[in-house]
Design a protein around this motif. Sequence first.
Motif, short mmCIF file in Angstrom:
data_model
loop_
_atom_site.label_atom_id
_atom_site.label_comp_id
_atom_site.label_asym_id
_atom_site.label_seq_id
_atom_site.Cartn_x
_atom_site.Cartn_y
_atom_site.Cartn_z
N ALA A 1 0.77 -1.17 -0.14
CA ALA A 1 0.02 0.05 0.04
C ALA A 1 0.94 1.27 0.08
O ALA A 1 1.58 1.46 1.02
CB ALA A 1 -1.08 0.02 1.16
N GLY A 2 0.80 1.91 -1.08
CA GLY A 2 1.54 3.17 -0.99
C GLY A 2 2.85 3.24 -1.63
O GLY A 2 3.69 4.38 -1.51
N LEU A 3 3.73 2.31 -1.47
CA LEU A 3 5.04 1.93 -1.78
C LEU A 3 5.21 1.22 -2.89
O LEU A 3 4.56 -0.06 -3.27
CB LEU A 3 5.60 1.60 -0.60
N VAL A 4 6.34 1.30 -3.43
CA VAL A 4 6.90 0.25 -4.68
C VAL A 4 8.32 0.05 -4.24
O VAL A 4 9.22 1.02 -3.86
CB VAL A 4 6.85 0.81 -6.11
N VAL A 5 8.87 -0.88 -4.30
CA VAL A 5 10.46 -1.20 -4.05
C VAL A 5 10.95 -1.90 -5.34
O VAL A 5 10.33 -2.85 -5.79
CB VAL A 5 10.25 -2.24 -2.87
N VAL A 6 12.31 -1.44 -5.82
CA VAL A 6 12.98 -2.19 -6.86
C VAL A 6 14.31 -2.64 -6.26
O VAL A 6 14.81 -1.89 -5.73
CB VAL A 6 13.15 -0.93 -7.79
N ALA A 7 14.39 -3.75 -6.66
CA ALA A 7 15.91 -4.32 -6.35
C ALA A 7 16.60 -4.55 -7.57
O ALA A 7 16.07 -5.02 -8.70
CB ALA A 7 15.76 -5.63 -5.38
#
Length: 224
Positions: free
Chosen positions: A73-79
């Motif tokens: 919810a509300g966040l995106v994470v990129v690795a």
Amino acid sequence: MGQLTVSGRDTVYVWVGRDTGGQPDPSAVLVRRASALLLGRANTAVVLTHDREGRPVVRADEVEVAVSVSRTAGLVVVAARRAGAVGVDVERIRPLPALALARRWFPPAELAWLGDRPEAGRAVDFLRLWTAKEAVGKACGQGLRGGGLRRLMPPPGLPLRPVPGAEALRVGHPRLGRGLVLAIAAQASAPVDVKVVQRPGHEVAAERSTSVERTNLPVVVRGN
């Protein structure tokens, strides 16, 4: 985003951004910015494509970077990682029926481990196992298909630890804070470092509004 000092060691780099929905897709924007920093190229020089297993890959001038994306919810994470396949998964910490979910989806050894954990932190421990399975599935290019939820995970934490029965897979849990559980997986038989480049609260958002909860957690049927 500033300058990125790239380590000479095998390292997974992690960026956290706001997921505001709409167009341009915030995950695509963050993937492009992160990959450009890691490759030392302009944003316009990087091209997002996929490998033969369907995993996302960024290329620029014949140089390739493996990437993985997760949303909550509300966040995106990129690795992103230059040395090989990578997987990421993130979940917000929240109340949930940890033992009921584990009884339905996890192998007996993990259910027993979870049952022995302090009740106050059991939801977090469940999410650590869940995110590890998701991240490993992404690193393998198959998600949770083929019994991914039944795959045993190593004890949560850092450094990245070998997955039981799959010595060329490692997974671990870097700290993000702000009520988040993050798992990173990598296809590797040797140690892999993790560096969180951009944390929650320091993100650059794509324009637009309205976020929604995105999760792959299954619904528990009461009484089972």
